[in-house]
Structure formats: C-alpha cells, structure tokens
Design a protein around this motif. Structure first.
Motif, PDB file in Angstrom:
ATOM      1  N   ARG A 175      -2.344  -2.887  -6.133  1.00 46.46           N
ATOM      2  CA  ARG A 175      -3.038  -1.599  -6.084  1.00 46.46           C
ATOM      3  C   ARG A 175      -2.553  -0.691  -7.225  1.00 46.46           C
ATOM      4  O   ARG A 175      -3.357   0.012  -7.837  1.00 46.46           O
ATOM      5  N   SER A 225       3.322  -5.115   3.534  1.00 48.72           N
ATOM      6  CA  SER A 225       2.176  -5.159   2.631  1.00 48.72           C
ATOM      7  C   SER A 225       2.275  -6.243   1.561  1.00 48.72           C
ATOM      8  O   SER A 225       1.356  -6.387   0.759  1.00 48.72           O
ATOM      9  N   ILE A 260      -4.769  -5.596   1.439  1.00 51.15           N
ATOM     10  CA  ILE A 260      -4.075  -4.830   2.471  1.00 51.15           C
ATOM     11  C   ILE A 260      -3.740  -3.438   1.956  1.00 51.15           C
ATOM     12  O   ILE A 260      -3.216  -3.272   0.863  1.00 51.15           O
ATOM     13  N   ASP A 261      -4.048  -2.432   2.780  1.00 45.87           N
ATOM     14  CA  ASP A 261      -3.706  -1.055   2.461  1.00 45.87           C
ATOM     15  C   ASP A 261      -2.330  -0.772   3.056  1.00 45.87           C
ATOM     16  O   ASP A 261      -2.170  -0.763   4.278  1.00 45.87           O
ATOM     17  N   ASP A 313      -0.683   1.893   3.446  1.00 49.62           N
ATOM     18  CA  ASP A 313      -0.645   3.054   4.332  1.00 49.62           C
ATOM     19  C   ASP A 313      -1.132   2.689   5.733  1.00 49.62           C
ATOM     20  O   ASP A 313      -0.599   3.168   6.728  1.00 49.62           O
ATOM     21  N   ARG A 314      -2.146   1.837   5.812  1.00 44.05           N
ATOM     22  CA  ARG A 314      -2.656   1.405   7.115  1.00 44.05           C
ATOM     23  C   ARG A 314      -1.622   0.539   7.832  1.00 44.05           C
ATOM     24  O   ARG A 314      -1.424   0.674   9.038  1.00 44.05           O
ATOM     25  N   LYS A 354     -15.323  -4.757  -7.859  1.00 41.94           N
ATOM     26  CA  LYS A 354     -14.850  -4.525  -6.497  1.00 41.94           C
ATOM     27  C   LYS A 354     -13.565  -3.695  -6.503  1.00 41.94           C
ATOM     28  O   LYS A 354     -12.711  -3.861  -7.371  1.00 41.94           O
ATOM     29  N   SER A 355     -13.450  -2.848  -5.492  1.00 40.73           N
ATOM     30  CA  SER A 355     -12.206  -2.101  -5.304  1.00 40.73           C
ATOM     31  C   SER A 355     -11.275  -2.934  -4.426  1.00 40.73           C
ATOM     32  O   SER A 355     -11.688  -3.941  -3.839  1.00 40.73           O
ATOM     33  N   ALA A 356     -10.042  -2.493  -4.332  1.00 38.10           N
ATOM     34  CA  ALA A 356      -9.072  -3.193  -3.485  1.00 38.10           C
ATOM     35  C   ALA A 356      -9.537  -3.191  -2.027  1.00 38.10           C
ATOM     36  O   ALA A 356      -9.392  -4.185  -1.316  1.00 38.10           O
ATOM     37  N   ASP A 357     -10.125  -2.081  -1.589  1.00 39.12           N
ATOM     38  CA  ASP A 357     -10.602  -1.992  -0.209  1.00 39.12           C
ATOM     39  C   ASP A 357     -11.813  -2.883   0.025  1.00 39.12           C
ATOM     40  O   ASP A 357     -11.929  -3.520   1.066  1.00 39.12           O
ATOM     41  N   GLU A 358     -12.733  -2.926  -0.936  1.00 36.15           N
ATOM     42  CA  GLU A 358     -13.915  -3.778  -0.799  1.00 36.15           C
ATOM     43  C   GLU A 358     -13.526  -5.255  -0.735  1.00 36.15           C
ATOM     44  O   GLU A 358     -14.133  -6.032  -0.012  1.00 36.15           O
ATOM     45  N   GLY A 361     -10.665  -6.346   0.388  1.00 33.94           N
ATOM     46  CA  GLY A 361      -9.892  -6.577   1.598  1.00 33.94           C
ATOM     47  C   GLY A 361      -8.399  -6.666   1.343  1.00 33.94           C
ATOM     48  O   GLY A 361      -7.655  -7.178   2.177  1.00 33.94           O
TER      49      GLY A 361
END
Length: 176
Positions: free
Chosen positions: A133, A126, A52-53, A55-56, A44-48, A50
């Motif tokens: 990340r 964050s 926190i990004d 930048d978002r 899994k990626s950090a985005d998958e 969940g």
C-alpha cells in the motif's frame, strides 16, 4: 484428488510505463490475461484488488481483545477497590467507589486493547500489505499474477527483464 494451492506473484515496478510494458509482454506471451492485474493510479486500487487493509485488521483485533478485557477490567477494578477500601470520592459512598474503581479499570483495559490490538493488527496481521500500500501511495505500480506453479514461473521469467523494485511469491493454501 488433493486441490492445488494458488500461487501469487507480486512485482513492484517504478512507473506506469514499465508496468504497462511488462503487462503487454505477459499478454504477448499468451499467458491468461484474466489471471493478471495491475494495481496503481489508473488501474485497480488496493481495495478493489482485495489487498488487506491494515486498519481493518487492527480494528478487528481491537474489537476481539476489548470484548473480554473490558469486562474483566471492570470486575478486577471493582474487586480491587472493594478489597482495599480506597475512597476515590467520599460523597458517593462505598458502593459508588467500587463502581468507579471498576470503571477506571475498564477504561484502562480498553486503552490497552486499543494499543495492543492496533499494533498487532498493523504489524502481524497485515503481512506485506502495508509495504505494498505504501508503494502504491508513492506512485509505484504492482503486477499481480495468480495461478499454477507453471504460470507463475513463466510470469516471473518475463518480469525479471524489467527494472523491478521487488518481486515476491506467495502461496494461498488449498481449501479442502
């Protein structure tokens, strides 16, 4: 009955072999595999997951701040120019100069919102997400366990046998 809080355990492992070995040990200990995740290349990626990004989060902060400081800046710049009578460009007249003063102040407010919102989002908003990340980007692997105190405690005991770079526990407050 008061709902219990979900606990998270995040362990950082230096390479894929260590992460897979630790994951298999957790699985062999009959821990619920649906509450365990590996993050990293091939998993899994950090985005998958969940995570926190930053930048978002930063963009959200910028938007919230800009929504009120830009109009305030325009009004303040307009009034300042009206009160001082500063002539920025002579051929656009008094009202034009007042509007131009408002536009300059609104632009300064937008820049302030961008800088402040970005820095706040990256640092305070964050949490540890940036550090995790960065570790994933450096080729490290994360094992995340989520569940009860007992489950997280068992997972912690098993994971401490490995060459961990970091191990950290978190508590997500219960809803209700």
């Amino acid at each position: 009955m008061i709902p219990s809080a979900t606990r998270y355990l995040v362990a950082v492992l230096p390479n894929r072999m260590e992460a897979e070995s630790a994951y298999l040990d957790l699985k062999d200990a009959n821990l619920p595999i649906d509450r365990l995740d590996i993050l990293g290349r091939g998993y899994k990626s950090a985005d998958e997951f969940g995570l926190i990004d930053p930048d978002r989060v930063a963009q959200t902060q910028v938007d919230r701040l800009a929504n009120w400081v830009v109009p305030f800046g325009f009004v303040a710049g307009y009034l300042f120019n009206m009160l001082t009578g500063i002539e920025l460009i002579s051929w656009i007249g008094a009202v034009g100069n007042h509007i131009l003063g408002g536009v300059f102040a609104a632009a300064a407010a937008a820049l302030g919102a961008f800088l402040t919102g970005t820095l706040t989002g990256w640092t305070a908003g964050s949490g540890d997400a940036i550090a995790y990340r960065n570790r994933l980007n450096a080729g490290k692997y994360l094992i995340v366990a989520r569940g009860t105190d007992t489950f997280v405690g068992e997972a912690t005991g098993l994971l401490r046998r490995y060459n961990l770079e970091n191990i950290q526990g978190y508590v997500e407050p219960a809803e209700g």
